[in-house]
Design a protein around this motif. Sequence first.
Motif, PDB file in Angstrom:
ATOM      1  N   SER A   8      -2.396 -11.044  14.602  1.00  0.00           N
ATOM      2  CA  SER A   8      -2.966 -10.566  13.345  1.00  0.00           C
ATOM      3  C   SER A   8      -4.264  -9.809  13.581  1.00  0.00           C
ATOM      4  CB  SER A   8      -3.213 -11.754  12.403  1.00  0.00           C
ATOM      5  OG  SER A   8      -3.813 -11.312  11.204  1.00  0.00           O
ATOM      6  N   ASN A  64      -4.539  -5.755  12.898  1.00  0.00           N
ATOM      7  CA  ASN A  64      -5.407  -5.358  11.789  1.00  0.00           C
ATOM      8  C   ASN A  64      -6.696  -4.710  12.266  1.00  0.00           C
ATOM      9  OD1 ASN A  64      -4.188  -6.313   9.089  1.00  0.00           O
ATOM     10  ND2 ASN A  64      -3.908  -8.083  10.436  1.00  0.00           N
ATOM     11  N   ASN A  66       2.690  -9.157   9.895  1.00  0.00           N
ATOM     12  CA  ASN A  66       1.685  -8.282  10.496  1.00  0.00           C
ATOM     13  C   ASN A  66       2.302  -6.924  10.816  1.00  0.00           C
ATOM     14  OD1 ASN A  66      -0.445 -10.259  10.625  1.00  0.00           O
ATOM     15  ND2 ASN A  66       0.808 -11.278  12.176  1.00  0.00           N
TER      16      ASN A  66
END
Length: 412
Positions: free
Chosen positions: A224, A228, A400
């Motif tokens: 994640s 991100n 994700n």
Amino acid sequence: MPKLVTPLNDTQIKKAKPKEKEYLLADGKGLALRVKPNGSKMWLFTYSKPYTKKRAQISFGMYPDVTLSDARTSRAEGRALLAKDIDPKEHKEAFANDKAAEAKNTFEAVVREWIALKEPKVSARYAFNLRRGFELHLFPYLGKVPVSKLSAQLTIETLKPLAAANKLDILGRICRRINEVMEFAINTGRVQSNNLSGISKAFGTATHKSMACVKPEELPKLISIVNNASIKLMTRCLFEWQLHTMVRPGEAVGTAWHEIDFENKQWNIPAKRMKKRKAHSVPLTPQAIVLLEYLKPISGHREFVFPADKDPRKHLSRETLGAALRRMGLKGKQTAHGLRALASTTLNELGFDADVIEAALAHVDKNKVRAAYNRTDYLERRRKMMCWWSEHIEEASRGNYSVTGNQHLKVI
């Protein structure tokens, strides 16, 4: 009864004039000054060779460079050798040969010969670091010293600045390499023994930390964070490629399209690119194939799967992913190389065969019997294990922006 000779004096020698033919001025006990027609004067020592008793002659040098006193000292040394049945001329030649050998076999010369022998067996990067360590820390101080004259004390003094700078890891490697060089010098007849074998004991030992990696249960969080993060797409793809294939950072960034066997779903890494200089084949899981297919339109026309930004003819730096992870705040928590440790820990905890895991990591088994195990069988067992690992990664990436988790792909 031997003929008595009146010793020479400096005045006689200075006043000795050249004649039509050369002549000798005797000083006694075999020493004489030869005066040549051109005016040059040379000291000669005449003696009977040990055992054979044949007459022989040796030069002590030219006058006035060699004084009367110097010549008499050399005569005394020559007579002392004869008393021990040692031929002065042979002794002088042996000494000169030893000095010539010392000049030829300096520490630097022996090291470079050793590196040349070792270079074909290691990676280019390792060979560069090998040379660099000697050039920076040893050659400026010990390079011209004959390897036979190297002492533990001198070598330890040379290495003390590294210890003072707390560079114990570098120091330890250099000590090990010095001992390899000395063993090489023994095997090639330069020295009889290694008097540097204990130099490492004069210093402390570096504390090694394993490559940082998150706990297996933190894999979803890691994915994640990466997916991100504000990073380039190629870096994101590199992360997933290395995670799925379990290879080292240098092997991952250097992935070349010609190494990929799509038909057999296999990545064949040549020996020259491997740490242990042994070819390694990686079974490609469906997720790894998806990643390659995704990258084909981007870099398929290039040599490397992960081309560099500034020069697409080259591949990304091996530091690319590690630097990106640090920028994400993962310094000390997760390294690029630590992705291998994450995979290994997870697979070991799940009960996969340790030998199969080690084979997947391209670790060379020191047990020669086990190393002779059928590698084809290992490859098929590794394929099943790595399919599980890729599915595990895909499951951890749900929700994700994963490239390989294609069901949930959101390219941004």
